[in-house]
Design a protein around this motif. Structure first.
Motif, PDB file in Angstrom:
ATOM      1  N   UNK A 120      43.580  32.744  37.401  1.00 27.62           N
ATOM      2  CA  UNK A 120      42.401  33.441  37.940  1.00 27.62           C
ATOM      3  C   UNK A 120      41.695  34.193  36.816  1.00 27.62           C
ATOM      4  N   UNK A 121      40.377  34.261  36.950  1.00 27.80           N
ATOM      5  CA  UNK A 121      39.564  35.048  36.020  1.00 27.80           C
ATOM      6  C   UNK A 121      39.040  36.261  36.776  1.00 27.80           C
ATOM      7  N   UNK A 122      39.380  37.458  36.292  1.00 23.43           N
ATOM      8  CA  UNK A 122      38.781  38.667  36.869  1.00 23.43           C
ATOM      9  C   UNK A 122      37.474  38.900  36.129  1.00 23.43           C
ATOM     10  N   UNK A 123      36.373  38.600  36.792  1.00 32.19           N
ATOM     11  CA  UNK A 123      35.082  38.650  36.103  1.00 32.19           C
ATOM     12  C   UNK A 123      34.443  40.032  36.219  1.00 32.19           C
ATOM     13  N   UNK A 124      34.896  40.938  35.375  1.00 27.92           N
ATOM     14  CA  UNK A 124      34.368  42.299  35.394  1.00 27.92           C
ATOM     15  C   UNK A 124      33.140  42.455  34.494  1.00 27.92           C
ATOM     16  N   UNK A 125      32.626  41.304  34.020  1.00 28.73           N
ATOM     17  CA  UNK A 125      31.419  41.355  33.186  1.00 28.73           C
ATOM     18  C   UNK A 125      30.170  41.548  34.037  1.00 28.73           C
ATOM     19  N   UNK A 126      30.306  41.488  35.354  1.00 28.40           N
ATOM     20  CA  UNK A 126      29.124  41.581  36.222  1.00 28.40           C
ATOM     21  C   UNK A 126      28.973  42.967  36.862  1.00 28.40           C
ATOM     22  N   UNK A 127      29.622  43.943  36.276  1.00 29.05           N
ATOM     23  CA  UNK A 127      29.383  45.328  36.713  1.00 29.05           C
ATOM     24  C   UNK A 127      27.928  45.720  36.400  1.00 29.05           C
ATOM     25  N   UNK A 128      27.472  46.836  36.995  1.00 30.62           N
ATOM     26  CA  UNK A 128      26.053  47.191  36.835  1.00 30.62           C
ATOM     27  C   UNK A 128      25.571  47.330  35.387  1.00 30.62           C
ATOM     28  N   UNK A 129      26.388  47.883  34.493  1.00 26.70           N
ATOM     29  CA  UNK A 129      25.948  47.907  33.090  1.00 26.70           C
ATOM     30  C   UNK A 129      26.703  46.855  32.274  1.00 26.70           C
TER      31      UNK A 129
END
Ligand SMILES: *Cc1c(COP(=O)(O)O)cnc(C)c1O
Ligand SMILES: [Zn+2]
Length: 413
Positions: free
Chosen positions: A96-105
């Motif tokens: 699985x990839x935890x895609x935390x690159x799409x947070x608001x900033x």
């Protein structure tokens, strides 16, 4: 502050009131937030969490804030994506990839800053500040804008344009320092002695760090209340890495998981700045500061504040530490983009290259449940991939198009 009992020194155990303090007066050890876990256990449940907001604030019972009025630009609740192609390529069936690159900033830093900014307002600060390797500056500036606070962000002058502009657009005071992050950090400690500002990662650090626990909670919830067998995590100061594990362990001890936490925590850094990896491999677990020289600027901390705690987590979890060769960072970025459609920054390139190594060396077995943490967005570090992308430039005619397509085949692009 329903469940916070105060601050506690991580070294000597002395306790302190809940104040903007970060070091123990007695032994100079770092302070950490202490909770009344019995009281939390009486109130928390899966239902209570899942009926909360669709953001990191669904875990508020486990975060060190008083009220319900968080400084919130909607950090968290980011996708956990089951890998389709990358796993196949690496021989991993359960990736699985935890895609935390799409947070608001566009980085995980929104999680830590949301907590720190909320706490700063509670303490009555008017100015939010930070010493940043880039992403933190963006997040501090964004949260300050939302909170109506002033912001002063300190960065090394040689950062990528995407991070300078990605911070400056929110109209903070941006101070670019001709020096390394470690020099920026040292200067900020001195500034903090003279200006009464909330430096999110200095005097607010104990509160700030707790925000990263939500990266552990959220993944466990998204995996249907279990922790993965392997987590692959990038590291700079070492803070986030340790707090992800703390997040899993807290859920376990609160009885919210179906199985014990057996997660092996794998720490990745870029070879040009790998003091934690080096410390872990040394005889005595001692971290020697280095002078960073790496394309992974978001991870370029030569003297990592939480390095020794990261090594403790490495030992406790049975994880591994890997320094990714510099030239593999870009390869990792490309690999994730081409296989899963996720464009990450250099820190994510470090993680994916580290993951590839762990899979090929047999440290992660085919069927084992693995999560790769992608913590920042590729649009902020375009410099790292500029030379490896090749748009076709043509005249507006079919013949020019055909020629370009044929040339592309011939060139093996
Ligand atoms: C800051 C940062 C990290 C590392 O955080 P630490 O808690 O200092 O180890 C990882 N990835 C990205 C994208 C970051 O911006
Ligand atoms: Zn102490």
């Amino acid at each position: 502050m329903a469940f916070v009992t105060g601050l506690r020194c991580r070294e000597c155990g002395r306790t302190y009131p809940t104040e903007p303090l970060n070091v123990c007066d007695f032994c100079f050890g770092p302070l950490e937030v202490a909770y009344d876990y019995d009281a939390i256990a009486r109130i928390i449940s899966r239902d209570r969490i899942t009926s909360g907001p669709l953001s990191m604030w669904r875990y508020q019972d486990l975060l060190p804030v008083d009220g319900t009025d968080a400084v919130d630009i909607n950090a968290g609740f980011t996708p956990l994506v089951k890998s389709k192609n990358l796993g196949k390529l690496l021989g991993l069936d359960n990736l699985y990839i935890k895609n935390d690159s799409v947070n608001p900033s566009y980085s995980f830093k929104d999680r830590v800053v949301s907590v720190a900014a909320t706490k700063a307002l509670e303490f009555g600060f008017e100015t939010l500040a930070c010493a940043s390797t880039g992403n933190l500056a963006c997040s501090v500036a964004a949260h300050a804008a939302r909170a109506g606070m002033k912001a002063v962000v300190f960065i090394p002058a040689d950062l990528e344009a995407g991070k300078v502009i990605g911070a400056a657009i929110y109209a903070p005071t941006v101070v670019a320092i001709k020096g390394s992050y470690d020099e920026v950090n040292r200067l900020c400690s001195e500034v903090g002695d003279n200006w009464n500002w909330a430096f999110v990662n200095i005097n607010m650090r104990a509160f700030y760090a707790e925000g990263s626990k939500t990266l552990g909670y959220e993944v466990a919830e998204q995996l249907n209340w279990r922790a993965p067998q392997h987590a692959v995590v990038p590291s700079a100061s070492g803070s986030m890495y340790t707090k992800i594990y703390k997040g899993y362990k807290e859920l376990e001890s609160l009885g919210l998981l179906d199985a014990p936490v057996t997660t092996k925590m794998h720490l990745t850094q870029a070879a040009g700045c790998a003091p934690i990896v080096d410390g872990f491999e040394s005889e005595d677990d001692i971290i020697k500061p280095v002078k960073p020289n790496t394309v992974a600027k978001s991870l370029a901390i030569g003297n990592p504040a939480d390095g020794i705690y990261a090594i403790r987590t490495l030992r406790e979890s049975g994880g591994s530490a890997y320094a990714v060769p510099e030239e593999s960072v870009t390869e990792g970025i490309k690999l994730l983009a081409e296989t899963e459609g996720i464009f990450t920054e250099t820190a994510g390139g470090v993680v994916i290259s580290g993951l590839r190594y762990l899979a090929s060396s047999g440290a992660i077995k085919r069927d084992e449940l693995t999560v790769a943490y992608i913590t920042g967005n590729g649009l902020k570090t375009q410099e790292a991939v500029e030379d490896v992308v090749h748009p076709l430039l043509i005249d507006p005619s079919i013949s020019s198009f055909e020629q370009a397509l044929n040339g592309q085949k011939a060139g093996g692009n």
